[in-house]
Write an enzyme that holds these catalytic residues in place. Structure first.
Site, PDB file in Angstrom:
ATOM      1  N   GLY A 118       0.681  -1.159  -0.260  1.00 18.99           N
ATOM      2  CA  GLY A 118      -0.010   0.084  -0.061  1.00 18.99           C
ATOM      3  C   GLY A 118       1.077   1.385  -0.018  1.00 18.99           C
TER       4      GLY A 118
ATOM      5  N   GLY B 128      -0.028   4.926  -1.154  1.00 20.74           N
ATOM      6  CA  GLY B 128      -1.251   5.929  -0.308  1.00 20.74           C
ATOM      7  C   GLY B 128      -0.507   6.941   0.444  1.00 20.74           C
TER       8      GLY B 128
ATOM      9  N   ASP C  59      -0.987  -6.701  -6.788  1.00 19.03           N
ATOM     10  CA  ASP C  59      -2.135  -6.985  -5.792  1.00 19.03           C
ATOM     11  C   ASP C  59      -1.586  -7.842  -4.672  1.00 19.03           C
ATOM     12  OD1 ASP C  59      -4.509  -7.574  -4.831  1.00 19.03           O
ATOM     13  OD2 ASP C  59      -5.532  -7.786  -6.739  1.00 19.03           O
ATOM     14  N   ILE C  60      -1.967  -7.441  -3.447  1.00 19.95           N
ATOM     15  CA  ILE C  60      -1.714  -8.344  -2.369  1.00 19.95           C
ATOM     16  C   ILE C  60      -2.440  -9.652  -2.375  1.00 19.95           C
ATOM     17  CG2 ILE C  60      -0.733  -6.411  -0.787  1.00 19.95           C
ATOM     18  CD1 ILE C  60      -3.500  -6.752   0.617  1.00 19.95           C
TER      19      ILE C  60
ATOM     20  N   TYR D  84     -15.017  -2.235   7.384  1.00 20.81           N
ATOM     21  CA  TYR D  84     -13.617  -1.819   7.743  1.00 20.81           C
ATOM     22  C   TYR D  84     -13.164  -1.998   9.179  1.00 20.81           C
ATOM     23  CZ  TYR D  84      -9.610   1.856   7.965  1.00 20.81           C
ATOM     24  OH  TYR D  84      -8.522   2.220   8.282  1.00 20.81           O
TER      25      TYR D  84
ATOM     26  N   LYS E  83     -10.384  -4.509  10.747  1.00 22.58           N
ATOM     27  CA  LYS E  83      -9.088  -4.166  11.343  1.00 22.58           C
ATOM     28  C   LYS E  83      -9.061  -4.997  12.637  1.00 22.58           C
ATOM     29  CE  LYS E  83      -7.102  -0.746   8.996  1.00 22.58           C
ATOM     30  NZ  LYS E  83      -5.818  -1.162   8.421  1.00 22.58           N
TER      31      LYS E  83
HETATM   32  P1  NAD Z   1      -4.600   4.962   1.055  1.00 25.18           P
HETATM   33  O1  NAD Z   1      -6.012   4.665   0.850  1.00 25.18           O
HETATM   34  O2  NAD Z   1      -4.067   6.452   0.694  1.00 25.18           O
HETATM   35  O3  NAD Z   1      -3.556   3.881   0.795  1.00 25.18           O
HETATM   36  C1  NAD Z   1      -3.980   2.679   0.502  1.00 25.18           C
HETATM   37  C2  NAD Z   1      -3.002   1.921  -0.460  1.00 25.18           C
HETATM   38  O4  NAD Z   1      -3.544   0.785  -0.578  1.00 25.18           O
HETATM   39  C3  NAD Z   1      -3.405   2.509  -1.899  1.00 25.18           C
HETATM   40  O5  NAD Z   1      -2.321   3.102  -2.562  1.00 25.18           O
HETATM   41  C4  NAD Z   1      -4.112   1.467  -2.559  1.00 25.18           C
HETATM   42  O6  NAD Z   1      -3.666   1.410  -4.089  1.00 25.18           O
HETATM   43  C5  NAD Z   1      -3.624   0.145  -1.920  1.00 25.18           C
HETATM   44  N1  NAD Z   1      -4.260  -0.975  -2.114  1.00 25.18           N
HETATM   45  C6  NAD Z   1      -5.661  -1.308  -1.764  1.00 25.18           C
HETATM   46  N2  NAD Z   1      -5.731  -2.394  -2.085  1.00 25.18           N
HETATM   47  C7  NAD Z   1      -4.743  -3.069  -2.871  1.00 25.18           C
HETATM   48  C8  NAD Z   1      -4.408  -4.536  -3.107  1.00 25.18           C
HETATM   49  N3  NAD Z   1      -5.109  -5.308  -3.324  1.00 25.18           N
HETATM   50  N4  NAD Z   1      -3.204  -4.774  -3.361  1.00 25.18           N
HETATM   51  C9  NAD Z   1      -1.960  -3.695  -3.124  1.00 25.18           C
HETATM   52  N5  NAD Z   1      -2.153  -2.390  -2.787  1.00 25.18           N
HETATM   53  C10 NAD Z   1      -3.433  -2.215  -2.501  1.00 25.18           C
HETATM   54  O7  NAD Z   1      -4.585   4.705   2.706  1.00 25.18           O
HETATM   55  P2  NAD Z   1      -3.722   5.413   3.809  1.00 25.18           P
HETATM   56  O8  NAD Z   1      -4.267   6.467   4.581  1.00 25.18           O
HETATM   57  O9  NAD Z   1      -2.181   5.485   3.418  1.00 25.18           O
HETATM   58  O10 NAD Z   1      -3.626   4.261   5.012  1.00 25.18           O
HETATM   59  C11 NAD Z   1      -2.659   3.186   5.011  1.00 25.18           C
HETATM   60  C12 NAD Z   1      -3.024   1.994   6.264  1.00 25.18           C
HETATM   61  O11 NAD Z   1      -3.146   2.746   7.310  1.00 25.18           O
HETATM   62  C13 NAD Z   1      -4.383   1.597   5.799  1.00 25.18           C
HETATM   63  O12 NAD Z   1      -4.274   0.291   6.266  1.00 25.18           O
HETATM   64  C14 NAD Z   1      -5.339   2.170   6.712  1.00 25.18           C
HETATM   65  O13 NAD Z   1      -6.280   1.482   7.120  1.00 25.18           O
HETATM   66  C15 NAD Z   1      -4.596   2.500   7.934  1.00 25.18           C
HETATM   67  N6  NAD Z   1      -4.994   3.915   8.671  1.00 25.18           N
HETATM   68  C16 NAD Z   1      -5.231   5.004   7.978  1.00 25.18           C
HETATM   69  C17 NAD Z   1      -5.879   6.393   8.487  1.00 25.18           C
HETATM   70  C18 NAD Z   1      -5.949   7.726   7.844  1.00 25.18           C
HETATM   71  O14 NAD Z   1      -6.561   8.341   8.262  1.00 25.18           O
HETATM   72  N7  NAD Z   1      -5.194   7.893   6.652  1.00 25.18           N
HETATM   73  C19 NAD Z   1      -6.208   6.007   9.911  1.00 25.18           C
HETATM   74  C20 NAD Z   1      -5.964   4.860  10.326  1.00 25.18           C
HETATM   75  C21 NAD Z   1      -5.594   3.604   9.740  1.00 25.18           C
HETATM   76  C1  AKB Z   2     -11.106   6.247   7.626  1.00 26.18           C
HETATM   77  O1  AKB Z   2     -11.880   7.294   7.806  1.00 26.18           O
HETATM   78  O2  AKB Z   2     -11.499   5.098   7.053  1.00 26.18           O
HETATM   79  C2  AKB Z   2      -9.651   6.283   8.193  1.00 26.18           C
HETATM   80  C3  AKB Z   2      -9.421   5.675   9.310  1.00 26.18           C
HETATM   81  C4  AKB Z   2      -9.695   6.604  10.513  1.00 26.18           C
HETATM   82  O3  AKB Z   2      -9.109   4.728   9.622  1.00 26.18           O
HETATM   83  N1  AKB Z   2      -9.004   7.632   8.028  1.00 26.18           N
END
Ligand code: NAD
Ligand code: AKB
Length: 337
Positions: free
Chosen positions: A11, A14, A54-55, A154, A158
């Site tokens: 990921g 992201g 893809d994972i 989601y 988690k």
């Molecule tokens: P994001 O959506 O920006 O990034 C997620 C990435 O995962 C994307 O680039 C997407 O292309 C990739 N992805 C999705 N499905 C995939 C697959 N099948 N194979 C390979 N890649 C795949 O999200 P983020 O904000 O960077 O979040 C990263 C992690 O942190 C996630 O697990 C998210 O749940 C967690 N998280 C984020 C937040 C937040 O506020 N951003 C808060 C809590 C937890």
């Molecule tokens: C979402 O809103 O899904 C994320 C998170 C808090 O995990 N930003």
């Protein structure tokens, strides 16, 4: 054949991934292998070896296992909360089946190396579910074990993957005659994250960063939650610091596998006020989407991060005002100039 030592980031394209690559490339002596469905920005390509994939592609993961020896895996790939509600079964596949596949990679490699692979997993405030606003007001600051009753796909994903991580790191193959070397699972429950350099998509905390980025571009913004909606947030540099600090913490200092971390709590109206202070011409209105509102109302207003503070010295560098004044506003301003 000698396998190449590396750190794997799934990921990676992201929001967190991009920030993490920048920091990790400066501190780690190991090469970074990144995996994502999407390409990563060209300026990050010199810092890592990127694979588009893809994972859920088991052949691809099998190939990685034969080619690489992973010291550490940051498993970030996921579908976020709002996106997951629109495609719950796909979310389950990516968020649970995908994570299980990565646990299998780490379990196999831990055995082969005779040394645990560190598995770092970002979890979320979505793992919580408070039934009413009255309860959210009463139990403002939740501890890790309270209100583990998520209402979203989601959040369920988690919470379950946290448990799976604990299983793979403490009880894997518990009935086999020989005790396997198990992976080292560590997880953080993050609040909503706000980056100055990327805009979120598919999440439910997105209204905060969306409001800010829209204002900086001179675009009107209709916020999809009520003005009094409160959630915890954190600036992206602190999120990366938390991941790296937890990854580096000595195992004997950890009393848990899953830790809350947080920085500041503010209402959507407070968010608007911060945005208006920085961009006085901004147009922000409130047009609640009652379904997304329901999700926000079920998430806690604050996280109790005492355990992270005590065990591995967690302390955010960016409180509310510093996050806006020194990180978000100047960098977002520059980005859109
Ligand atoms: P994001 O959506 O920006 O990034 C997620 C990435 O995962 C994307 O680039 C997407 O292309 C990739 N992805 C999705 N499905 C995939 C697959 N099948 N194979 C390979 N890649 C795949 O999200 P983020 O904000 O960077 O979040 C990263 C992690 O942190 C996630 O697990 C998210 O749940 C967690 N998280 C984020 C937040 C937040 O506020 N951003 C808060 C809590 C937890
Ligand atoms: C979402 O809103 O899904 C994320 C998170 C808090 O995990 N930003």
């Amino acid at each position: 054949m000698m396998r190449k030592k590396a750190i794997l980031i799934t990921g990676a394209s992201g929001e967190i991934g991009q920030a993490l690559i920048n920091s990790l490339a400066q501190t780690s002596s190991l090469p970074l292998l990144t995996l994502d469905l999407h390409a990563i920005p060209p300026e990050l390509l010199r810092l890592c070896t990127h694979m588009s994939g893809d994972i859920l592609d088991h052949k691809l993961l099998a190939r990685l296992v034969t080619e690489y020896d992973f010291e550490m895996i940051f498993h970030l790939a996921a579908l976020l909360s709002t996106r997951s509600e629109f495609s719950p079964e796909l979310a389950h596949q990516v968020n649970v089946d995908g994570t299980l596949a990565l646990f299998q990679v780490a379990a196999e490699q831990s055995q082969r190396r005779g040394k645990p692979v560190s598995f770092i997993f970002p979890s979320s405030i979505a793992a919580y579910g408070l039934p009413t606003l009255a309860m959210k007001a009463r139990d403002r600051r939740v501890k890790e074990w309270q209100w583990n009753n998520p209402t979203t796909m989601y959040g369920c994903n988690k919470l379950y993957c946290e448990q799976l991580g604990i299983y793979y790191s403490k009880h894997y193959q518990q009935l086999s005659a020989s005790k396997p070397v198990m992976l080292d699972f560590r997880s953080l429950r993050f609040p909503g994250l706000i980056s100055a350099y990327t805009v979120p998509s598919g999440g439910t905390t997105d209204y905060g960063p969306e409001m800010l980025h829209a204002a900086a571009q001179g675009r009107p913004y209709a916020c999809f939650v009520r003005e009094d909606s409160e959630l915890p947030f954190m600036a992206m540099p602190d999120a990366v610091t938390a991941l790296l600090q937890l990854a580096a913490a000595p195992a004997e200092s950890l009393s848990r596998s899953v830790y809350n971390v947080t920085s500041f709590t503010l209402s959507a109206a407070d968010f608007r006020d911060q945005v208006m202070g920085a961009f006085p011409e901004a147009e922000v209105t409130f047009e609640p989407d009652w379904q997304r509102q329901g999700i926000v109302d079920s998430w806690p207003a604050e996280l109790d991060d005492t355990a992270a503070r005590q065990d591995w010295g967690w302390a955010p560098a960016y409180g509310l005002q510093r996050a806006f004044d020194e990180y978000l506003v100047p960098n977002i301003h520059e980005r859109y100039q």
